[in-house]
Design a protein around this motif. Sequence first.
Motif, PDB file in Angstrom:
ATOM      1  N   VAL A 282      30.117 -39.070 -11.161  1.00  0.00           N
ATOM      2  CA  VAL A 282      30.824 -40.043 -12.002  1.00  0.00           C
ATOM      3  C   VAL A 282      29.825 -41.048 -12.568  1.00  0.00           C
ATOM      4  CG1 VAL A 282      32.573 -41.872 -12.066  1.00  0.00           C
ATOM      5  CG2 VAL A 282      32.981 -39.789 -10.740  1.00  0.00           C
ATOM      6  N   GLU A 283      28.868 -41.459 -11.727  1.00  0.00           N
ATOM      7  CA  GLU A 283      27.857 -42.435 -12.147  1.00  0.00           C
ATOM      8  C   GLU A 283      26.424 -41.916 -11.995  1.00  0.00           C
ATOM      9  OE1 GLU A 283      30.558 -46.352 -10.949  1.00  0.00           O
ATOM     10  OE2 GLU A 283      29.351 -45.338  -9.427  1.00  0.00           O
ATOM     11  N   PHE A 284      26.255 -40.769 -11.374  1.00  0.00           N
ATOM     12  CA  PHE A 284      24.934 -40.137 -11.297  1.00  0.00           C
ATOM     13  C   PHE A 284      25.103 -38.675 -10.921  1.00  0.00           C
ATOM     14  CE2 PHE A 284      25.681 -41.093  -6.859  1.00  0.00           C
ATOM     15  CZ  PHE A 284      25.078 -40.049  -6.175  1.00  0.00           C
ATOM     16  N   ILE A 285      24.010 -37.918 -11.027  1.00  0.00           N
ATOM     17  CA  ILE A 285      24.000 -36.501 -10.677  1.00  0.00           C
ATOM     18  C   ILE A 285      22.843 -36.258  -9.710  1.00  0.00           C
ATOM     19  CG2 ILE A 285      23.860 -34.122 -11.517  1.00  0.00           C
ATOM     20  CD1 ILE A 285      24.713 -35.120 -14.254  1.00  0.00           C
ATOM     21  N   TYR A 286      23.087 -35.468  -8.679  1.00  0.00           N
ATOM     22  CA  TYR A 286      22.015 -35.085  -7.772  1.00  0.00           C
ATOM     23  C   TYR A 286      21.177 -33.957  -8.374  1.00  0.00           C
ATOM     24  CZ  TYR A 286      23.623 -37.608  -3.591  1.00  0.00           C
ATOM     25  OH  TYR A 286      23.954 -38.584  -2.666  1.00  0.00           O
ATOM     26  N   TRP A 287      19.879 -33.956  -8.048  1.00  0.00           N
ATOM     27  CA  TRP A 287      19.059 -32.760  -8.259  1.00  0.00           C
ATOM     28  C   TRP A 287      18.456 -32.371  -6.917  1.00  0.00           C
ATOM     29  CZ3 TRP A 287      13.587 -32.884  -7.677  1.00  0.00           C
ATOM     30  CH2 TRP A 287      12.999 -34.149  -7.656  1.00  0.00           C
ATOM     31  N   TYR A 288      18.295 -31.043  -6.695  1.00  0.00           N
ATOM     32  CA  TYR A 288      17.972 -30.515  -5.377  1.00  0.00           C
ATOM     33  C   TYR A 288      16.586 -29.902  -5.283  1.00  0.00           C
ATOM     34  CZ  TYR A 288      22.908 -31.286  -4.655  1.00  0.00           C
ATOM     35  OH  TYR A 288      24.133 -31.884  -4.554  1.00  0.00           O
ATOM     36  N   ASN A 289      16.076 -29.407  -6.381  1.00  0.00           N
ATOM     37  CA  ASN A 289      14.742 -28.837  -6.438  1.00  0.00           C
ATOM     38  C   ASN A 289      14.313 -28.823  -7.903  1.00  0.00           C
ATOM     39  OD1 ASN A 289      15.895 -26.402  -7.624  1.00  0.00           O
ATOM     40  ND2 ASN A 289      16.578 -25.919  -5.547  1.00  0.00           N
ATOM     41  N   VAL A 290      13.070 -28.441  -8.152  1.00  0.00           N
ATOM     42  CA  VAL A 290      12.566 -28.542  -9.521  1.00  0.00           C
ATOM     43  C   VAL A 290      13.283 -27.584 -10.454  1.00  0.00           C
ATOM     44  CG1 VAL A 290      10.322 -29.468  -8.899  1.00  0.00           C
ATOM     45  CG2 VAL A 290      10.656 -26.992  -8.896  1.00  0.00           C
ATOM     46  N   THR A 291      13.733 -26.436  -9.937  1.00  0.00           N
ATOM     47  CA  THR A 291      14.481 -25.495 -10.776  1.00  0.00           C
ATOM     48  C   THR A 291      15.801 -26.111 -11.221  1.00  0.00           C
ATOM     49  OG1 THR A 291      13.488 -23.616  -9.618  1.00  0.00           O
ATOM     50  CG2 THR A 291      15.480 -23.184 -10.896  1.00  0.00           C
ATOM     51  N   HIS A 292      16.481 -26.730 -10.283  1.00  0.00           N
ATOM     52  CA  HIS A 292      17.747 -27.388 -10.611  1.00  0.00           C
ATOM     53  C   HIS A 292      17.521 -28.567 -11.555  1.00  0.00           C
ATOM     54  CE1 HIS A 292      21.345 -29.981  -9.225  1.00  0.00           C
ATOM     55  NE2 HIS A 292      21.757 -29.136 -10.143  1.00  0.00           N
ATOM     56  N   LEU A 293      16.467 -29.327 -11.301  1.00  0.00           N
ATOM     57  CA  LEU A 293      16.140 -30.451 -12.179  1.00  0.00           C
ATOM     58  C   LEU A 293      15.899 -29.975 -13.602  1.00  0.00           C
ATOM     59  CD1 LEU A 293      15.395 -33.448 -12.612  1.00  0.00           C
ATOM     60  CD2 LEU A 293      13.051 -32.858 -11.932  1.00  0.00           C
ATOM     61  N   HIS A 294      15.149 -28.896 -13.742  1.00  0.00           N
ATOM     62  CA  HIS A 294      14.859 -28.370 -15.084  1.00  0.00           C
ATOM     63  C   HIS A 294      16.143 -27.988 -15.806  1.00  0.00           C
ATOM     64  CE1 HIS A 294      13.823 -25.166 -18.013  1.00  0.00           C
ATOM     65  NE2 HIS A 294      12.751 -25.937 -18.233  1.00  0.00           N
ATOM     66  N   SER A 295      17.060 -27.314 -15.117  1.00  0.00           N
ATOM     67  CA  SER A 295      18.314 -26.900 -15.767  1.00  0.00           C
ATOM     68  C   SER A 295      19.141 -28.097 -16.200  1.00  0.00           C
ATOM     69  CB  SER A 295      19.118 -26.005 -14.823  1.00  0.00           C
ATOM     70  OG  SER A 295      19.552 -26.729 -13.676  1.00  0.00           O
ATOM     71  N   LEU A 296      19.118 -29.168 -15.391  1.00  0.00           N
ATOM     72  CA  LEU A 296      19.860 -30.371 -15.761  1.00  0.00           C
ATOM     73  C   LEU A 296      19.272 -31.028 -17.003  1.00  0.00           C
ATOM     74  CD1 LEU A 296      20.496 -32.061 -12.282  1.00  0.00           C
ATOM     75  CD2 LEU A 296      22.231 -31.122 -13.822  1.00  0.00           C
TER      76      LEU A 296
END
Length: 427
Positions: free
Chosen positions: A369-383
Amino acid sequence: MGALVYYVGAILMTFILVTLYKCLIPKVALKQEAERSSGPARGIRRKKSPAHAKHSDGDGREHIRPAQPSVVSQGVLRDLRLRLSHPWNLSSIALGHLPRPIPPNVSHVLPARFVVPPFGWSGPWHPLFKSGLHSHHNLLDVEIAPKNFRPTAGRLNIKFNVVEPFTIPLIYGKLKNRDEVRKYVRKQESQWYISFTLCPYTAEWVNNMVDTVSRIPVFYPMDSKYVPEKTAKVYDIMLASSKAAAHFLKPTLDVIKQFHYVLLKKPTEGDEEPPTHPAPVSHEAKLKLYAQSKSAIVWNCYVAPADVTAEWQRMPITDHAVFQDIPRTGWATFPQLKSRTFEAAMSGTVLLAFWDRFKLIEQWFEPEVEFIYWYNVTHLHSLVVDIAANYAKYQPLAEAAQRRVLLDYTGEQFVRRYLSFLHTLKK
């Protein structure tokens, strides 16, 4: 005969009620849980993930971690959150009420001496210089990173520790046992009227030892007058970092360099990668860069390698919740609320917060709602790819986080929630 009929009827009625309970209650409970899990259609929703997913912290090692929540509600997160033995019910001090009696040796009550001990920051670059606390000069004599950060005799001394629990092993690790720790803590706490900390786990740990409300867990205050003007989103992603964050910095560099990015750091810190914007910059300039970025990488933890954490396990601090259940291999994360989270949120950028085992950010902002988690660099890249291409879809998260800061996490709100008793003393 009548008594027998009554008895048989009571047994039958009891059997019917029990049967209905077994049939209906589970369905109702499942329906309520489904409603909690689905939540209102707010924020950005992602496809559901499997119960667990592999991740890598950028060090080449993959681990098993609970998959990211796929809905707005905290149904999954509720089960994962570390539980304190007492609720976090110290989020504010009742308006006008003294948290503790004024010590008899205090002759100079107002303005109270508000001390932020030096650690990590010095000079005008300390974020709390831009917190709005200095405007309450009739109530507070704010001293940030002073040379003399000890309590002053005869004054009402208030301390704000912004680096706990990082300092816990440094301060208490050399003591012999928990009794010595308890005595030392009680002696230190008795010198301050009240202490604020960004770590709720440390607040509970200290309060349990002194048997009173001595530590109050708080947020990082921001000054609303520094809210940057709305501007065009020039950059896809921003990362503000420091040497202490090298573990986070290196894995993310390969990601952000694929986009139009901002890397704000000192040229010699964390990695040889040159910054796009060399630090330090003014507070206003930093917030403007956040405002010009569609998203920003943040984290609210620090890390330590296994050899260091193994040494911590031999110290008399393992009754502190943060120093329990530490992973025995690899890098372990520890909670530390960061000013950059509140700075980025106030500037109106999408918060991409690194998932860590404590999830301290959830005490102040709502996930998805106010932020999104990222879990690893692959997930970060997709976001970052999706946000860069479809920013309008994610803009409500940035706006919600900004509203949250301006409504709840300003210097004015800090004084109202935690220091309103000073107004009572003034009257």
